[in-house]
Motif scaffolding. Structure first.
Motif, PDB file in Angstrom:
ATOM      1  N   THR A   1       0.800  -1.227   0.000  1.00  0.00           N
ATOM      2  CA  THR A   1       0.000   0.000   0.000  1.00  0.00           C
ATOM      3  C   THR A   1       0.833   1.276   0.000  1.00  0.00           C
ATOM      4  O   THR A   1       0.292   2.372  -0.118  1.00  0.00           O
TER       5      THR A   1
ATOM      6  N   ARG B   1       2.742   1.354 -11.360  1.00  0.00           N
ATOM      7  CA  ARG B   1       2.175   0.472 -10.342  1.00  0.00           C
ATOM      8  C   ARG B   1       2.739   0.619  -8.939  1.00  0.00           C
ATOM      9  O   ARG B   1       2.229  -0.041  -8.015  1.00  0.00           O
TER      10      ARG B   1
ATOM     11  N   PRO C   1       2.721   2.092  -5.474  1.00  0.00           N
ATOM     12  CA  PRO C   1       1.789   2.949  -4.739  1.00  0.00           C
ATOM     13  C   PRO C   1       2.504   3.921  -3.804  1.00  0.00           C
ATOM     14  O   PRO C   1       3.507   3.579  -3.178  1.00  0.00           O
ATOM     15  N   GLN C   2       2.001   5.150  -3.712  1.00  0.00           N
ATOM     16  CA  GLN C   2       2.433   6.137  -2.713  1.00  0.00           C
ATOM     17  C   GLN C   2       3.950   6.138  -2.522  1.00  0.00           C
ATOM     18  O   GLN C   2       4.456   5.859  -1.443  1.00  0.00           O
TER      19      GLN C   2
END
Length: 280
Positions: free
Chosen positions: A90, A113, A115-116
Motif C-alpha cells: 500500500t 504500479r 503505490p504512494q
C-alpha cells in the motif's frame, strides 16, 4: 492423544489479515546501519510488514565505505514485480538507486504500479560527497521526482537537485521546497539534521502548499547512521497504514527523534552507530 481422540480432525486457523505491507527499494549496507536494514527496522517499529528490492550490495562498516556492487536494473525490476504481483503493498519508498538504469526502471514502475512512492534521493554520503554520476542525479530530478508522492532530501541533496547551494538558513529553504514540489510531489521535507549548529534540528516541510518548520532537540551523539532512511521509511509505513500526508510526516519526525535518542549512548563498532527505532 491428550485433550482429544485419534479421530479428531485439526481445525484450520482462522484467516486474518496481515499487517499493512510496504516496499522499500534500496541498497544493502553490510554493517546493517543504513539502507534496507534501517528501512525494515522502521517498518517494523511502525507495525508494517516490510518487503524489499535490493539495488546494490556494499562493503562498509561504521567507519568506512569500501565499495559497492550495483544489482542489474532488470533484476531490480524483477524483484519489484515479484512482490507487487503477490502482496498487497500500500506504500513504497526508494533509497539509493546508484545507477541511471535503476533510476529509469524504478521511475517507469512508479508511473505504472508503485503505490504512494516516498523518494529519499540519496545523492551524497555521510561526508557530503556525491554518490551518483551527474547523469544519474539528473535522472532522479527529472524522472523519479515527478512520480513521488513525498520527497525527503537533506538540504545538500535538495541543493543538488535544484542546481544551487541552499545555504544553512532553514527559512531560506522555503522557496526550494516549492520548487521541488513543482516537479510533482505532493509533499516535500528538506531535512536539516546535517547542520551542526544550534540546539535544535530544523526540517522544512511543505504539505498541501503550506510550508512550516519541524523542530526537534539536537541530541549529542555520533550515532545517527540511518536516520534519514528511518525518517523516509516511517513516512512510507504511516502512509501504508492509511495516514494522511501531514500526520505521516509528523509521526515519522517524532519516531526518528526518539530513535536517535534511544541509541545516543550506545557503542556498536568504532565509528558512527545506527539509530534504533525499535527501542524508541
Amino acid at each position: 492423544m491428550p485433550g482429544g481422540t485419534a479421530t479428531d480432525s485439526p481445525q484450520p486457523p482462522t484467516a486474518r489479515s496481515w499487517s499493512p505491507a510496504a516496499l522499500t527499494i534500496a541498497g544493502a549496507d553490510s554493517s546493517g546501519g543504513a539502507g534496507l536494514a534501517a528501512d525494515l527496522r522502521a517498518f517494523a517499529a511502525c507495525g508494517v510488514h516490510g518487503a524489499f528490492a535490493v539495488t546494490l550490495v556494499s562493503a562498509q562498516n561504521t567507519v568506512e565505505f569500501r565499495g559497492a556492487q550495483p544489482i542489474d536494473a532488470e533484476f531490480v525490476a524483477a524483484q519489484i514485480d515479484a512482490v507487487l504481483d503477490d502482496m498487497p503493498i500500500t506504500a513504497s519508498k526508494s533509497g539509493l538507486l546508484l545507477t541511471t538504469e535503476s533510476i529509469a526502471v524504478v521511475s517507469s514502475l512508479a508511473a505504472r504500479r508503485l503505490p504512494q512512492l516516498v523518494v529519499d534521493p540519496v545523492l551524497v554520503n555521510g561526508a557530503g560527497t556525491p554518490m551518483l554520476s551527474a547523469q544519474a542525479e539528473r535522472a532522479v530530478a527529472t524522472r523519479l521526482l515527478p512520480q513521488a508522492r513525498v520527497v525527503t532530501p537533506n538540504h545538500l541533496e535538495a541543493g543538488r537537485l535544484l542546481g544551487r547551494d541552499l545555504g544553512d538558513d532553514p527559512e531560506a529553504w522555503f522557496d526550494a521546497a516549492h520548487e521541488l514540489a513543482a516537479a510533482g510531489p505532493e509533499a516535500v521535507v528538506i531535512t536539516g539534521g546535517r547542520l551542526r549548529t544550534g540546539d535544535s534540528v530544523t526540517d522544512v516541510a511543505l504539505v498541501d502548499g503550506n510550508v512550516r518548520l519541524l523542530l526537534g532537540p539536537r541530541i549529542a551523539t555520533r550515532n545517527v547512521r540511518g536516520s534519514g532512511d528511518t525518517f523516509s521509511a516511517a513516512i512510507c509505513a504511516e502512509l501504508a497504514k492509511g495516514a494522511g500526508l501531514a500526520d505521516a510526516i509528523e509521526r515519522a519526525h517524532d519516531l526518528t527523534a526518539r530513535a536517535i535518542a534511544a541509541s545516543a549512548q550506545r557503542r556498536l563498532g568504532s565509528g558512527q552507530g545506527p539509530v534504533d527505532p525499535i527501542a524508541a
